[in-house]
Design an enzyme around this catalytic site. Structure first.
Site, PDB file in Angstrom:
ATOM      1  N   ASP A 185       0.795  -1.227   0.000  1.00 34.72           N
ATOM      2  CA  ASP A 185       0.000   0.000   0.000  1.00 34.72           C
ATOM      3  C   ASP A 185       0.829   1.279   0.000  1.00 34.72           C
ATOM      4  O   ASP A 185       0.320   2.346   0.343  1.00 34.72           O
ATOM      5  CB  ASP A 185      -0.932   0.005   1.215  1.00 34.72           C
ATOM      6  N   ASP A 219      -7.126  -3.986  -5.409  1.00 43.69           N
ATOM      7  CA  ASP A 219      -6.703  -2.693  -4.862  1.00 43.69           C
ATOM      8  C   ASP A 219      -5.284  -2.328  -5.282  1.00 43.69           C
ATOM      9  O   ASP A 219      -4.929  -1.144  -5.392  1.00 43.69           O
ATOM     10  CB  ASP A 219      -6.748  -2.703  -3.330  1.00 43.69           C
TER      11      ASP A 219
END
Length: 414
Positions: free
Chosen positions: A120, A180
């Site tokens: 991330d 994602d």
């Protein structure tokens, strides 16, 4: 032709209606500024020790996460987006103060730049330090993004041709990739361009290509999670973690897919990525209810749970698509504006109490601007109050980014 639906207008389109442009802009600014300056003493904002993530529907204040959480870059990112807007139009908070607040909120996050235990880093680093580098040319911010891109690249596997999402880079079992992860490729492409590091862009393109081939169904919908065999590169499982079922389409996952594929097209001009984004966008838009705000999963029984963050991500993603492929302006520009309009109409939180001049916030109220976000409603899980009907920091981030894109197109009043 684009200034439609005057009764519910997007921020700063300057049309008559209940959502008057400057009023909405000030309300968004009040929420973000109020949170950013909370605890300010003698004109000094203290160094943050926690970063806003969500506001549960029965509360008003943000729940804060430690600096290592995946969402930490979004709040300083919203400050950078407001700073970007302040360079074009006059806001009630100066560019100088917004710049200072953005750097105050991002500074402790720089420690994340060398982490190899998370996929991330694009969210955590590029969505704040990246804006700093782009908008100000700051050399430290620029280097921080490159360092983070190098760290992220360590999670790439040449057999699966993807970047690992979950688990340690030393894990030898199932190699997990979530949709994602498409959102972190922009950092790799940008760093590759800035530093001439083609290894980073090659990794990004490899991941995007493999995701395009494996994560998308024939109708343009997506699976959330895939497992790969690290020896053969074969897909061994397709399922969901936050959606309704393994065969359903989680709305925010679909949003990540659209935006991420547009980003891959932007940097490569590979029309296969654009075509994939278009097919995914058409699926998303066709599945919207009459009021235009997506439910949390396109295939779940209608429960009333929405995910406004999915709508704002797609609004910004569609405008991104129009920027990169102007031939699709007539198809998608108004749909993006509609998403913004409808989201604000259904889910604007009660306004903060503030004075206009000098700008001061005395009561933030519900800390996020948008309500009706859903983090997770997978029926196989036990959920907390934070899982649904929440305000989400990233929902606000992509709303503001979408509005800034409209400003860049000359469709918002400066």
């Amino acid at each position: 032709m684009y200034f439609l639906r005057a009764a519910v207008v997007a921020i700063a389109l300057q049309l008559s209606g209940v959502a008057n442009g400057d009023v909405i802009e000030d309300r968004i600014l009040a929420k973000i500024y109020g949170v950013a300056t909370k605890g300010k003493t003698n004109g000094v904002v203290p160094t943050p020790t926690g970063w806003p993530e969500y506001v549960i529907g029965t509360a008003t204040s943000y729940t804060y996460q430690s600096s290592g959480a995946w969402t930490t870059g979004f709040f300083p990112g919203t400050l950078w987006l407001l700073y970007q807007r302040s360079l074009t139009k006059t806001l009630k908070v100066s560019s100088v103060e917004l710049l200072s607040l953005a750097r105050t909120w991002q500074a402790p996050l720089r420690a994340n730049k060398d982490r190899t235990d998370t996929h991330d880093l694009g969210f955590m680093i590029h969505d704040c330090f990246g804006w700093d580098a782009i908008l100000t040319g700051n050399a430290t911010a620029r280097q921080t993004v490159h360092d983070a891109a190098i760290a992220l690249s360590q999670r790439y596997n040449s057999v699966t041709k993807t970047i690992r999402s979950w688990g340690s880079i030393s894990d030898t079992g199932s190699f997990t990739v979530i949709i994602d992860n498409m959102m972190n490729l922009g950092m790799l492409y940008w760093a590759a361009q800035q530093f001439g590091n083609t290894t980073l862009s090659d990794i990004a393109t490899s991941h995007a290509t493999t995701t395009m081939n494996n994560h998308f169904r024939t109708d343009g919908s997506t699976w959330h999670v895939l497992n790969y065999n690290q020896v053969t590169g074969a897909v061994t499982a397709k399922y969901t973690n936050q959606g309704y079922s393994d065969s359903s389409t989680w709305a925010r996952g679909q949003a990540w897919a659209i935006y991420g594929m547009v980003s891959a097209y932007r940097w490569t001009k590979n029309t296969a990525f654009l075509d994939t984004a278009i097919k995914a966008a058409d699926y998303f838009l066709a599945g919207l209810p009459a009021d235009g705000v997506p439910y949390w999963d396109f295939n779940a029984p209608v429960t009333g749970l929405r995910d406004t963050s999915a709508g704002t991500i797609v609004a910004s993603g569609l405008l991104y698509l129009v920027e990169q492929a102007p031939a699709y302006k007539d198809k998608y520009l108004q749909r993006a504006i509609d998403l913004i309009d409808d989201t604000i109409a259904l889910s604007q939180s009660p306004p903060a109490v503030y004075t206009a001049s000098p700008f001061a916030v005395s009561d933030i109220g519900f800390n996020a601007f948008l309500m009706n976000g859903t983090i997770d409603n997978n029926p196989a899980k036990t959920h907390t109050a934070a899982s649904s009907n929440t305000g989400l920091v990233y929902g606000d981030y992509y709303l503001i980014e979408a509005q800034n894109r409209l400003l860049g197109m000359g469709l918002l009043a400066a």
